[in-house]
Write a protein that holds these residues in place. Structure first.
Motif, PDB file in Angstrom:
ATOM      1  N   GLY A   9      -0.671  11.748   0.103  1.00 17.12           N
ATOM      2  CA  GLY A   9       0.760  11.841  -0.182  1.00 17.12           C
ATOM      3  C   GLY A   9       1.072  11.301  -1.564  1.00 17.12           C
ATOM      4  O   GLY A   9       0.226  10.664  -2.205  1.00 17.12           O
ATOM      5  N   SER A  41      14.007   5.456   0.185  1.00 15.53           N
ATOM      6  CA  SER A  41      13.880   4.589   1.370  1.00 15.53           C
ATOM      7  C   SER A  41      12.886   5.122   2.397  1.00 15.53           C
ATOM      8  O   SER A  41      12.182   4.357   3.034  1.00 15.53           O
ATOM      9  N   GLY A  42      12.827   6.427   2.552  1.00 20.98           N
ATOM     10  CA  GLY A  42      11.938   7.005   3.570  1.00 20.98           C
ATOM     11  C   GLY A  42      10.597   7.449   3.015  1.00 20.98           C
ATOM     12  O   GLY A  42       9.885   8.238   3.654  1.00 20.98           O
ATOM     13  N   LEU A  44       7.714   5.982   2.628  1.00 23.75           N
ATOM     14  CA  LEU A  44       6.467   5.530   3.264  1.00 23.75           C
ATOM     15  C   LEU A  44       6.625   5.435   4.768  1.00 23.75           C
ATOM     16  O   LEU A  44       7.697   5.110   5.270  1.00 23.75           O
ATOM     17  N   LYS A  45       5.504   5.685   5.478  1.00 22.00           N
ATOM     18  CA  LYS A  45       5.474   5.414   6.918  1.00 22.00           C
ATOM     19  C   LYS A  45       5.106   3.935   7.096  1.00 22.00           C
ATOM     20  O   LYS A  45       4.384   3.382   6.260  1.00 22.00           O
ATOM     21  N   PRO A  46       5.566   3.298   8.176  1.00 21.07           N
ATOM     22  CA  PRO A  46       5.246   1.883   8.378  1.00 21.07           C
ATOM     23  C   PRO A  46       3.735   1.653   8.361  1.00 21.07           C
ATOM     24  O   PRO A  46       2.984   2.382   9.006  1.00 21.07           O
ATOM     25  N   GLN A  48       1.681   2.191   6.035  1.00 24.12           N
ATOM     26  CA  GLN A  48       0.923   3.177   5.250  1.00 24.12           C
ATOM     27  C   GLN A  48       0.172   2.501   4.096  1.00 24.12           C
ATOM     28  O   GLN A  48       0.687   1.609   3.425  1.00 24.12           O
ATOM     29  N   GLY A  75       4.851  -0.568   3.310  1.00 22.03           N
ATOM     30  CA  GLY A  75       3.503  -0.103   2.992  1.00 22.03           C
ATOM     31  C   GLY A  75       2.583  -1.264   2.648  1.00 22.03           C
ATOM     32  O   GLY A  75       3.011  -2.404   2.522  1.00 22.03           O
TER      33      GLY A  75
END
Ligand SMILES: O=P(O)(O)OC[C@H]1O[C@H](OP(=O)(O)OP(=O)(O)O)[C@H](O)[C@@H]1O
Ligand SMILES: Nc1ncnc2[nH]cnc12
Length: 107
Positions: A9, A41-42, A44-46, A48, A75
């Motif tokens: 990503g 704000s969105g 990254l996934k928790p 990551q 992240g």
């Protein structure tokens, strides 16, 4: 391009006012004055895992700020990668992870 080659990503860190939507921000000191970095704000996934990649490290302030933003968004920075490191400014000492630089030049 690096992210694409790695099939990973990509989440940009930009200076204030350049990203759309909700953002997280962090201010940082540069060689001359201060600036603010943002990430969406969105982005990254928790939890990551993230590699912070920049063209150049001088004092390390910019990369350290990018690392702080990654952490703020949940992240984990695995490492920092640069095309050029300016030796003598000890920028790598500001970073809380492994640092890899392709080229080294005197500051
Ligand atoms: O290690 P540091 O002392 O923080 O310096 C490194 C930063 O300096 C340059 O950006 P600059 O802030 O000049 O802005 P730019 O991206 O507009 O070139 C470069 O692209 C790095 O991001
Ligand atoms: N000392 C420096 N030399 C070249 N580019 C830079 N970008 C930030 N600091 C720099």
């Amino acid at each position: 391009m690096v992210a694409q080659k790695l099939n990973a990503g990509f989440a940009p860190v930009r200076k204030l006012g350049k990203l759309p939507g909700l953002t997280a921000q962090v201010s940082y000191a540069k060689e001359y004055g201060e600036d603010i970095f943002e990430m969406q704000s969105g982005a990254l996934k928790p939890g990551q895992t993230v590699v912070v990649l920049d063209d150049l490290i001088a004092t390390g302030g910019s990369a350290a700020a990018a690392g702080q933003l990654v952490q703020k968004l949940g992240g984990r920075v695995a490492e920092y990668v640069f095309m050029v490191e300016l030796d003598g400014l000890d920028g790598y000492k500001s970073l809380d992870g492994p640092v890899y630089s392709v080229f080294h030049f005197p500051a």
